[in-house]
Scaffold this motif. Structure first.
Motif, PDB file in Angstrom:
ATOM      1  N   LEU A   1       0.820  -1.207   0.000  1.00 40.52           N
ATOM      2  CA  LEU A   1       0.000   0.000   0.000  1.00 40.52           C
ATOM      3  C   LEU A   1       0.859   1.264   0.000  1.00 40.52           C
ATOM      4  O   LEU A   1       0.513   2.258  -0.640  1.00 40.52           O
ATOM      5  CB  LEU A   1      -0.933   0.003   1.210  1.00 40.52           C
TER       6      LEU A   1
ATOM      7  N   PHE B   1       1.954   1.880  -3.502  1.00 39.14           N
ATOM      8  CA  PHE B   1       0.858   2.386  -4.331  1.00 39.14           C
ATOM      9  C   PHE B   1       0.591   3.855  -4.031  1.00 39.14           C
ATOM     10  O   PHE B   1       0.395   4.665  -4.947  1.00 39.14           O
ATOM     11  CB  PHE B   1      -0.405   1.566  -4.091  1.00 39.14           C
TER      12      PHE B   1
ATOM     13  N   ASN C   1       0.830   7.053  -6.594  1.00 37.03           N
ATOM     14  CA  ASN C   1      -0.452   7.675  -6.953  1.00 37.03           C
ATOM     15  C   ASN C   1      -0.866   8.682  -5.881  1.00 37.03           C
ATOM     16  O   ASN C   1      -1.833   8.457  -5.134  1.00 37.03           O
ATOM     17  CB  ASN C   1      -1.529   6.593  -7.119  1.00 37.03           C
TER      18      ASN C   1
ATOM     19  N   LYS D   1      -8.393   5.006 -10.787  1.00 41.20           N
ATOM     20  CA  LYS D   1      -7.805   4.729  -9.471  1.00 41.20           C
ATOM     21  C   LYS D   1      -7.763   3.230  -9.193  1.00 41.20           C
ATOM     22  O   LYS D   1      -6.783   2.704  -8.643  1.00 41.20           O
ATOM     23  CB  LYS D   1      -8.589   5.456  -8.378  1.00 41.20           C
TER      24      LYS D   1
ATOM     25  N   ALA E   1      -5.279   1.511 -11.573  1.00 36.96           N
ATOM     26  CA  ALA E   1      -3.907   1.730 -11.094  1.00 36.96           C
ATOM     27  C   ALA E   1      -3.555   0.740  -9.986  1.00 36.96           C
ATOM     28  O   ALA E   1      -2.434   0.218  -9.933  1.00 36.96           O
ATOM     29  CB  ALA E   1      -3.746   3.162 -10.594  1.00 36.96           C
ATOM     30  N   LEU E   2      -4.518   0.450  -9.092  1.00 33.23           N
ATOM     31  CA  LEU E   2      -4.266  -0.516  -8.018  1.00 33.23           C
ATOM     32  C   LEU E   2      -4.091  -1.920  -8.594  1.00 33.23           C
ATOM     33  O   LEU E   2      -3.193  -2.662  -8.159  1.00 33.23           O
ATOM     34  CB  LEU E   2      -5.417  -0.506  -7.011  1.00 33.23           C
TER      35      LEU E   2
ATOM     36  N   HIS F   1      -0.712  -2.166 -10.062  1.00 34.64           N
ATOM     37  CA  HIS F   1       0.303  -2.174  -8.998  1.00 34.64           C
ATOM     38  C   HIS F   1       0.398  -3.553  -8.348  1.00 34.64           C
ATOM     39  O   HIS F   1       1.498  -4.058  -8.094  1.00 34.64           O
ATOM     40  CB  HIS F   1      -0.054  -1.119  -7.945  1.00 34.64           C
ATOM     41  N   VAL F   2      -0.757  -4.174  -8.079  1.00 37.31           N
ATOM     42  CA  VAL F   2      -0.775  -5.508  -7.476  1.00 37.31           C
ATOM     43  C   VAL F   2      -0.119  -6.521  -8.401  1.00 37.31           C
ATOM     44  O   VAL F   2       0.652  -7.388  -7.963  1.00 37.31           O
ATOM     45  CB  VAL F   2      -2.225  -5.924  -7.137  1.00 37.31           C
TER      46      VAL F   2
ATOM     47  N   TRP G   1       3.537  -6.052  -8.227  1.00 38.04           N
ATOM     48  CA  TRP G   1       4.040  -6.415  -6.897  1.00 38.04           C
ATOM     49  C   TRP G   1       4.259  -7.912  -6.781  1.00 38.04           C
ATOM     50  O   TRP G   1       5.209  -8.371  -6.146  1.00 38.04           O
ATOM     51  CB  TRP G   1       3.053  -5.942  -5.834  1.00 38.04           C
TER      52      TRP G   1
END
Length: 296
Positions: free
Chosen positions: A112, A115, A119, A284, A287-288, A291-292, A295
């Motif tokens: 988190l 992220f 962002n 939004k 984007a998560l 990112h995941v 990751w």
């Protein structure tokens, strides 16, 4: 005949990987969902596309022909869609997430934090909860839970690899009361249970043996809805407890807790970021998701 793009996409994922499990992980869905989609596609076409055995997955002759003709076309469609997508919308706004308290990899901090750093215009609101509810009805953008409890109409992106639940106790407890050699012996031990909410029954301890899964309803001397109280009590020698191996790992590494009954604790699909199947994701949330994926 109308084109079943979902079925074709799932078929391509299985054909490329020769594995239902790998295809499910790639697509971010459960393995049963992949099997059901393939079955519907085969029923619709009236032919078998994939040969399944307990040890392997292969394409039938018809399946191989379909794969060779469709794969390049779908790749071109993907490139066209990517080119048409609006890449200029910067992620911003409030992102509300409902996350299981045992999703250690997601809530441990670094994911988190990374992220948020990438962002800055997104405000992240995380509710840590183990209650079951409709995330859409409650106004959440997404949730994080074990794959086995996520509705099949949701999109699911893997957050972790395979997980395992395990039984642990402190060395002091083992010295006083010994180790159980089988899950059936847990009834003779002091146990520390966990419940997700005050009005629910304590969580049943799940095991596997010779390909058979079963659960044991222990009678805890101590029950709590607080994971950290459960761990601290176990570390103090208060009894045997049960939970995610990832959660216990620091305490096992430090010698405060000792794994028990490991041969009866098989691995299973881990945690997933899940959200409604919408045509266009908000920047939004997109984007998560990206990112995941990076990751992992």
């Amino acid at each position: 005949m109308a084109i079943d793009l979902t079925g074709i996409s799932v078929f391509l994922a299985v054909a490329e990987r020769r594995s239902f499990r790998a295809a499910a992980e790639h697509l971010g869905v459960t393995r049963p969902a992949v099997s059901q989609t393939i079955r519907r596609l085969e029923d619709r076409l009236g032919v078998a596309l994939i040969q399944r055995t307990t040890r392997s997955v292969s394409l039938t002759e018809v399946g191989e022909q379909l794969f060779q003709r469709v794969a390049p076309a779908i790749a071109e469609v993907g490139l066209a869609l990517d080119a048409a997508a609006d890449q200029d919308s910067a992620p911003s706004g409030l992102l509300r997430l409902a996350v299981s308290s045992i999703a250690e990899r997601f809530i441990s901090g670094p994911l988190l934090a990374g992220f948020a750093d990438a962002n800055p215009a997104v405000q992240i609101d995380v509710t840590v909860t183990d209650e079951e509810f409709d995330i859409v009805a409650e106004g959440y953008d997404a949730g994080v839970r074990l794959g086995e409890v996520i509705d099949q109409d949701m999109i699911a992106i893997p957050v972790s690899g395979e997980q395992r639940q395990t039984v642990v106790a402190a060395p002091a407890y083992i010295e006083r009361f010994g180790k159980p050699s089988h899950p059936s012996e847990l009834a003779q031990h002091r146990c520390i249970g966990w419940r997700p909410a005050p009005q629910t029954a304590p969580y049943r301890w799940e095991f596997g043996e010779e390909g058979r899964e079963y659960d044991v309803a222990v009678d805890p001397e101590i029950t709590t809805n607080d994971m950290w109280l459960m761990i601290r009590t176990a570390c103090a020698g208060g009894g045997i407890t049960f939970g995610m191996e990832e959660t216990f790992r620091p305490y096992v590494s430090s010698g405060q807790l000792v794994p028990l009954l490991e041969e009866f604790c098989p691995p299973f699909a881990g945690f997933f970021l899940y959200f409604p199947n919408r045509r266009n994701l908000a920047p939004k949330l997109r984007a998560l998701v990206d990112h995941v994926k990076r990751w992992r």
